[in-house]
Design a protein around this motif. Structure first.
Motif, PDB file in Angstrom:
ATOM      1  N   ASP A 173     -38.323   4.207 109.920  1.00 44.65           N
ATOM      2  CA  ASP A 173     -38.153   4.125 111.568  1.00 44.65           C
ATOM      3  C   ASP A 173     -39.362   4.287 112.371  1.00 44.65           C
ATOM      4  O   ASP A 173     -39.830   3.764 113.370  1.00 44.65           O
ATOM      5  N   GLU A 174     -40.705   5.374 111.696  1.00 42.45           N
ATOM      6  CA  GLU A 174     -41.706   5.397 112.467  1.00 42.45           C
ATOM      7  C   GLU A 174     -42.554   4.268 112.398  1.00 42.45           C
ATOM      8  O   GLU A 174     -43.336   3.725 113.324  1.00 42.45           O
ATOM      9  N   ARG A 175     -42.366   3.800 111.109  1.00 43.18           N
ATOM     10  CA  ARG A 175     -43.457   2.736 110.801  1.00 43.18           C
ATOM     11  C   ARG A 175     -43.034   1.215 112.047  1.00 43.18           C
ATOM     12  O   ARG A 175     -43.884   0.740 112.489  1.00 43.18           O
ATOM     13  N   ARG A 220     -44.842   9.903 116.869  1.00 43.38           N
ATOM     14  CA  ARG A 220     -44.978  11.048 115.860  1.00 43.38           C
ATOM     15  C   ARG A 220     -45.870   9.851 114.851  1.00 43.38           C
ATOM     16  O   ARG A 220     -46.743  10.564 114.193  1.00 43.38           O
ATOM     17  N   ALA A 221     -45.657   8.668 114.687  1.00 43.93           N
ATOM     18  CA  ALA A 221     -46.534   7.716 113.887  1.00 43.93           C
ATOM     19  C   ALA A 221     -47.902   7.722 114.157  1.00 43.93           C
ATOM     20  O   ALA A 221     -48.871   7.836 113.371  1.00 43.93           O
ATOM     21  N   LEU A 236     -45.620   6.424 106.322  1.00 37.94           N
ATOM     22  CA  LEU A 236     -44.754   6.421 107.378  1.00 37.94           C
ATOM     23  C   LEU A 236     -43.349   6.421 106.983  1.00 37.94           C
ATOM     24  O   LEU A 236     -42.985   5.558 106.156  1.00 37.94           O
ATOM     25  N   LEU A 267     -40.490   8.292 118.119  1.00 34.47           N
ATOM     26  CA  LEU A 267     -40.800   7.862 116.681  1.00 34.47           C
ATOM     27  C   LEU A 267     -42.356   7.188 116.688  1.00 34.47           C
ATOM     28  O   LEU A 267     -43.090   7.523 115.553  1.00 34.47           O
TER      29      LEU A 267
END
Length: 288
Positions: free
Chosen positions: A121-123, A156-157, A118, A153
């Protein structure tokens, strides 16, 4: 650390903060460093200005961890202190989807690998919200984004993480992507390799001197052909429930064990062990 009310309050939060940092960074050593830095920042802070110590510390740990993730991402290669987790290798006998899912759920590598793939920011958004129940408005402040952007975010992750949960038929499709990648590597078909790799694919290699990470489809594809030339035999396996392959040299000694994370038809992460000492300790099937 002196026994003061502030120190005692921090100690009561240490295990949780270490867990947050480890999920964000995937490294116990880095997590310890982040928690120690959080303590140093707290010791310099006027605690009268802190309304919610747990929330303040979580924010500090998250921001420090985000800086570490972004620094890693900006480098093409990094050397990590931690070794990769142990691999459980089984023959790929074309398990039924429900058996495949049970195997994947029994180990933690699939989640670890997809978290590593990831974006920072996603993580952060996914880990803080889905694993530690931090509200999106607080996550947005940490990221310097709006609450809605933080939600996006994390969403999406979450889709990427759920893609590892192996719905019916997905195991076969992922194996086909991996086999196509290996065939393209043997042919030296660079364009086909790029088509099969996610642009931000992450290759993590456990070497005799440490764990090396290579980022990006171009660099991963460039290294695929030389690796393919080194091996004489290979065999499809499951590595902690992920589609994988064992490769041997001509003399029959193991050269590598690879595990692939495939999301929406593209390889998003590859985890490899090439350390001969570690390979020798593993219970590996032989070449056929």
């Amino acid at each position: 650390m002196s026994s003061t009310p502030m120190a005692e309050a921090f100690e009561s939060q240490r295990d949780r903060l270490r867990a947050v940092a480890h999920r964000l960074l995937g490294s116990h050593a880095d997590a310890e460093d982040v928690v120690q830095e959080a303590w140093l920042r707290l010791s310099r802070q006027d605690t009268a200005t802190i309304d919610n110590l747990a929330g303040w510390l979580t924010t500090v740990v998250a921001r420090i961890s985000l800086d570490v993730l972004r620094t890693r991402r900006a480098r093409t290669e990094v050397l990590l202190n931690d070794r990769l987790p142990e691999f459980v290798v089984t023959l790929d006998e074309g398990l039924a989807p429900e058996e495949d899912a049970v195997l994947a759920d029994s180990v933690g590598l699939a989640l670890l690998v997809v978290l590593e793939s990831l974006r920072p920011d996603e993580r952060l958004a996914f880990v803080l919200h889905d694993l530690f129940a931090v509200p999106f408005d607080e996550i947005g402040k940490i990221l310097g984004r709006s609450t809605d952007a933080a939600k996006m975010l994390a969403s999406r992750a979450r889709r990427k993480v759920r893609a590892t949960e192996r719905p019916a038929g997905a195991g076969r499709e992922r194996r086909e992507v991996v086999q196509a990648f290996l065939a393209a590597a043997r042919r030296g078909d660079f364009e086909e390799l790029l088509r099969l790799l996610d642009p931000e694919v992450k290759l993590t290699v456990d070497t005799p001197t440490g764990v090396v990470v290579v980022l990006g489809a171009t660099k991963v594809a460039a290294g695929a052909r030389p690796a393919a030339d080194t091996t004489a035999l290979s065999r499809a396996v499951l590595v902690n429930g992920l589609p994988g392959v064992i490769a041997w040299r001509e003399d029959g000694t193991p050269f590598s064990v690879l595990a692939f994370t495939v999301t929406e038809g593209r390889i998003t992460a590859i985890t490899a062990i090439v350390d001969p000492a570690k390979l020798a300790r593993m219970d590996l099937p032989g070449p056929v």
